[in-house]
Design an enzyme around this catalytic site. Structure first.
Site, PDB file in Angstrom:
ATOM      1  N   GLU B  43      -8.305   7.741 -11.682  1.00 36.37           N
ATOM      2  CA  GLU B  43      -8.411   6.549 -10.824  1.00 36.37           C
ATOM      3  C   GLU B  43      -9.251   6.874  -9.589  1.00 36.37           C
ATOM      4  O   GLU B  43     -10.101   6.076  -9.177  1.00 36.37           O
ATOM      5  CB  GLU B  43      -7.017   6.072 -10.397  1.00 36.37           C
ATOM      6  CG  GLU B  43      -7.019   4.886  -9.445  1.00 36.37           C
ATOM      7  CD  GLU B  43      -7.443   3.581 -10.109  1.00 36.37           C
ATOM      8  OE1 GLU B  43      -6.949   3.295 -11.210  1.00 36.37           O
ATOM      9  OE2 GLU B  43      -8.270   2.846  -9.535  1.00 36.37           O
ATOM     10  N   HIS B 102      -7.218   9.854 -19.666  1.00 34.05           N
ATOM     11  CA  HIS B 102      -7.002   8.408 -19.721  1.00 34.05           C
ATOM     12  C   HIS B 102      -8.112   7.823 -20.589  1.00 34.05           C
ATOM     13  O   HIS B 102      -9.285   7.905 -20.229  1.00 34.05           O
ATOM     14  CB  HIS B 102      -7.106   7.889 -18.278  1.00 34.05           C
ATOM     15  CG  HIS B 102      -6.920   6.432 -18.099  1.00 34.05           C
ATOM     16  ND1 HIS B 102      -7.979   5.552 -18.065  1.00 34.05           N
ATOM     17  CD2 HIS B 102      -5.803   5.692 -17.911  1.00 34.05           C
ATOM     18  CE1 HIS B 102      -7.512   4.329 -17.861  1.00 34.05           C
ATOM     19  NE2 HIS B 102      -6.194   4.382 -17.757  1.00 34.05           N
ATOM     20  N   THR B 196      -3.200  -4.068 -12.297  1.00 31.22           N
ATOM     21  CA  THR B 196      -4.616  -3.716 -12.200  1.00 31.22           C
ATOM     22  C   THR B 196      -5.324  -4.425 -11.051  1.00 31.22           C
ATOM     23  O   THR B 196      -6.279  -3.908 -10.484  1.00 31.22           O
ATOM     24  CB  THR B 196      -5.302  -4.064 -13.539  1.00 31.22           C
ATOM     25  OG1 THR B 196      -4.521  -3.493 -14.597  1.00 31.22           O
ATOM     26  CG2 THR B 196      -6.704  -3.537 -13.609  1.00 31.22           C
ATOM     27  N   HIS B 225      -2.040  -1.148  -7.916  1.00 35.85           N
ATOM     28  CA  HIS B 225      -3.139  -1.242  -6.965  1.00 35.85           C
ATOM     29  C   HIS B 225      -2.626  -1.839  -5.659  1.00 35.85           C
ATOM     30  O   HIS B 225      -1.578  -2.493  -5.630  1.00 35.85           O
ATOM     31  CB  HIS B 225      -4.304  -2.040  -7.553  1.00 35.85           C
ATOM     32  CG  HIS B 225      -5.162  -1.161  -8.406  1.00 35.85           C
ATOM     33  ND1 HIS B 225      -6.312  -0.584  -7.944  1.00 35.85           N
ATOM     34  CD2 HIS B 225      -4.988  -0.708  -9.677  1.00 35.85           C
ATOM     35  CE1 HIS B 225      -6.825   0.176  -8.897  1.00 35.85           C
ATOM     36  NE2 HIS B 225      -6.053   0.113  -9.970  1.00 35.85           N
ATOM     37  N   HIS B 320      11.866   4.493  23.618  1.00 34.01           N
ATOM     38  CA  HIS B 320      11.836   5.335  22.425  1.00 34.01           C
ATOM     39  C   HIS B 320      11.854   6.803  22.808  1.00 34.01           C
ATOM     40  O   HIS B 320      12.606   7.585  22.266  1.00 34.01           O
ATOM     41  CB  HIS B 320      10.574   5.082  21.605  1.00 34.01           C
ATOM     42  CG  HIS B 320      10.606   3.826  20.820  1.00 34.01           C
ATOM     43  ND1 HIS B 320       9.873   3.646  19.688  1.00 34.01           N
ATOM     44  CD2 HIS B 320      11.294   2.675  20.995  1.00 34.01           C
ATOM     45  CE1 HIS B 320      10.093   2.432  19.208  1.00 34.01           C
ATOM     46  NE2 HIS B 320      10.945   1.829  19.992  1.00 34.01           N
TER      47      HIS B 320
END
Lengths: 427, 427
Positions: B43, B102, B196, B225, B320
């Site tokens: 990919e 693949h 896809t 994806h 924080h």
């Protein structure tokens, strides 16, 4: 209203049918009816690199208003003198978006905020056992009473008020629901859920929002950090569960690696209900505000950014390229032109397919057959094992092959090219 | 086994309790028992900028093996001569990870692949009505028969075989389940679901995987994806629904804006089951392989990248920072040291709080009171309205304030500093 107001350029409200909507929509779902609280000027200001001047804040606020976001949330006026002044300046711009400021659940902060002219206050307090022990150390009764006092005061001044817990997903569920029920009863405008540490996952979000939806009748706002990659999906699940407002920032900037990004959320919602999103927001303005913010905080727009990342609409694989050329919707859920972007099909590499090359032949208006396209494709694949070819290389190869064919020497022409660098040398 | 094999440096299998796991886990969930199919070399090769040499592929394969991924997936040997050669080279490296390639669902491709020495084949075919019409134009009977022929052949050679549909979320559900049932019956190793086009959302993924889980008894692989920002969340939802294998790539590179990123998935799974993830994968090696890949495809690691982005462990807001300094887990779900990273609490800005400044006083071992820290904090906030202060600026201010205090002139000292540039000029 300011001159650059988004409403003046709004699209006509035409029906746009999306093929991706659920066949039988959930009656609680707000995926077709949500609002965006854009927090680049609050959460975004907590991003490591963010030090916005007043002028930059005004520029960002106007650019966000051009996208059409529903609210802008600003840093608390209690944070510093400039923060207080910025609230005043942005509230007086006459933007279409409502202006909020985000404050602690204190009367002093609330008073300071109201004097700046904002439309509403986003009030926050920590509730998780982690935070109760280590942060402010208050118990739930104290928190509830404080919340009621502050909310009642803000309402008495005629402003919107949201009450949010912090770190909601690590808070005790009964504590959470109790305090939300109490503030709903006294007429709070919205309650807020915040995944302050980025630990929540979508099915958990859906369950909590669904439960909350049955406890309160006010609006529900959600705020998701992205530490574990679920900020967009959690926002979507929250809307499915009945949430009404989602917090975003441009490029997702915020504490640590940030929150739900504006562009990414709009991509997700476009896929869910294109009609709602396109009628309400100007998607072609996303890139502008991303460029302004990226430059202001000195970051590069990530290569893989939603919509505007440079490869978002680039197609490379041969099998994909073929289908894309026949019908873009086969591999594209987002229409690039709806976002002011363009599509690019890459063909100068070893995964290319002859359909993509044939398409380029047609674009160049060359008189070549399918077999010619296949011949050139085979050559491209061989050459690309040495180095990738630019579109210029491919075009030169096709043009020169075409020229050679008119002289009957195209097979010899191809055979003579042994390296990519030879493409421009041959004719 | 190669010298750089991850197993030689594997951590002892110690129990690590995560506070974020569900109280009552779903019996179908595989969040504590999943495998990674790392597809950077397949990919990832479809990413716009990716043109890997054989040497680079070997380097990436070894770096991924050091992380401890379960499988490496490579580009089809049918794509080009180099692709075929790369399958042979990487299969012969003796890595701990199994090697897959693949391929299309064709006998020719299968034969070519088997000859390269890979451990298994990931076979794919399009099934959605979009793809059936516009891509290969085959009907379901033809697809099923083709699949059975190819799978039977690969199995007869003793290799693993996965059969995946393409664009599964826009395919007809009955078609999908029929073909998966047929290939499960003849003993396929895994079936695959692929989003896809990046249109799927987590609750939809969960439902489809759950349904499929009740139809087949083989393993289930998922490929997502990221066009609409759900690739990590969808992978998580798939595992909750019973999927067993997730496809990833380094930095998520792939077609368009890519797929589930390896680092992001590991962050998500660490939050879900730290013990499983830390015993199986070496999280400190993520940064190395990201640097190799980012350099090879000529991109910058995004500023907001999971774990390794430069702000992933930076804390800025005053409230924080106070809590982080007391107990990091209040605002940190990921322990930076588990990923070979360090935490940074930023204090030279207008949102800073006196607790963070006091913490710095202690780090510098200065003899200052809480009131002193508050005095200096107020000055930092004023100065930071002009420009942000570096940690050096803050340290100089604290040290010089401390020095002035020994002479009883600390209030005058602070009053005299009117701009950030004066910090270094004063004493």
């Amino acid at each position: 209203m300011a001159a650059n107001n988004a409403s003046e350029n709004a699209r006509p409200k035409e029906p746009i049918v999306s093929p991706y909507m659920p066949k039988y929509p959930d009656p609680m779902s707000n995926i077709s009816n949500f609002k965006i609280i854009e927090s680049t000027l609050r959460e975004g200001e907590q991003f490591a690199n963010a030090f916005f001047t007043t002028e930059k804040k005004v520029e960002i606020a106007k650019a966000l208003d051009a996208v059409g976001v529903d609210y802008l949330e600003l840093t608390s006026p209690a944070a510093s003198e400039q923060s207080r002044n910025d609230c005043k300046v942005i509230s007086s711009l006459g933007l279409k978006a409502k202006i909020l400021t985000h404050t602690r659940c204190h009367m002093d902060d609330a008073k300071l905020a109201i004097d700046t002219g904002v439309d509403g206050l986003d009030v926050v307090i920590g509730t998780s056992s982690y935070l109760r022990e280590f942060s402010h150390g208050k118990d739930m009764d104290y928190i509830t009473n404080k919340a009621i006092e502050v909310i009642t005061y803000i309402k008495s001044k005629g402003l919107e008020v949201r009450f949010s817990t912090e770190d909601s997903f690590r808070s005790d569920l009964v504590d959470l629901l109790s305090i939300y029920k109490a503030v709903d009863k006294i007429g709070v405008t919205r309650v807020g859920i915040a995944d302050t540490v980025g630990c929540a996952n979508p099915r958990q979000v859906y369950e909590l929002v669904r439960t909350l939806r049955s406890v309160v009748s006010c609006d529900i706002e959600c705020h998701f950090h992205n530490d574990t990659g679920c900020a967009i999906a959690n926002a979507y699940a929250a809307l499915e569960g009945g949430a009404t407002h989602i917090d975003t920032s441009v490029l997702g900037i915020g504490e640590r690696n940030g929150i739900t990004p504006l562009g990414g959320l709009l991509a997700r919602m476009y896929a869910a209900d294109k009609s709602y999103v396109m009628n309400k927001y100007d998607l072609t303005k996303i890139r502008d505000v991303e460029n302004i913010v990226a430059s202001a905080v000195d970051v590069t727009v990530p290569f893989n950014n939603y919509i505007t990342g440079y490869c978002a609409f680039t197609h490379k694989a041969g099998i994909h390229a073929k289908a894309i050329l026949n019908n873009p919707s086969t591999y594209e859920i987002l229409k690039p032109e709806d976002f002011g972007m363009t599509r690019y099909v890459s063909i100068g590499h070893r995964l290319t397919g002859w359909n993509a090359v044939k398409n380029r032949v047609e674009q160049l208006d060359l008189d070549l057959t399918d077999q010619d396209a296949k011949n050139v494709t085979a050559k491209i694949k061989t050459l690309a094992d040495v180095r990738p070819l630019s579109l210029d290389d491919v075009d030169t190869l096709l043009r020169n092959y075409h020229h050679a064919k008119t002289q009957g020497s195209h097979n010899k022409f191809l055979a003579n090219i042994e390296t990519p660098d030879m493409i421009t040398d041959m004719a």
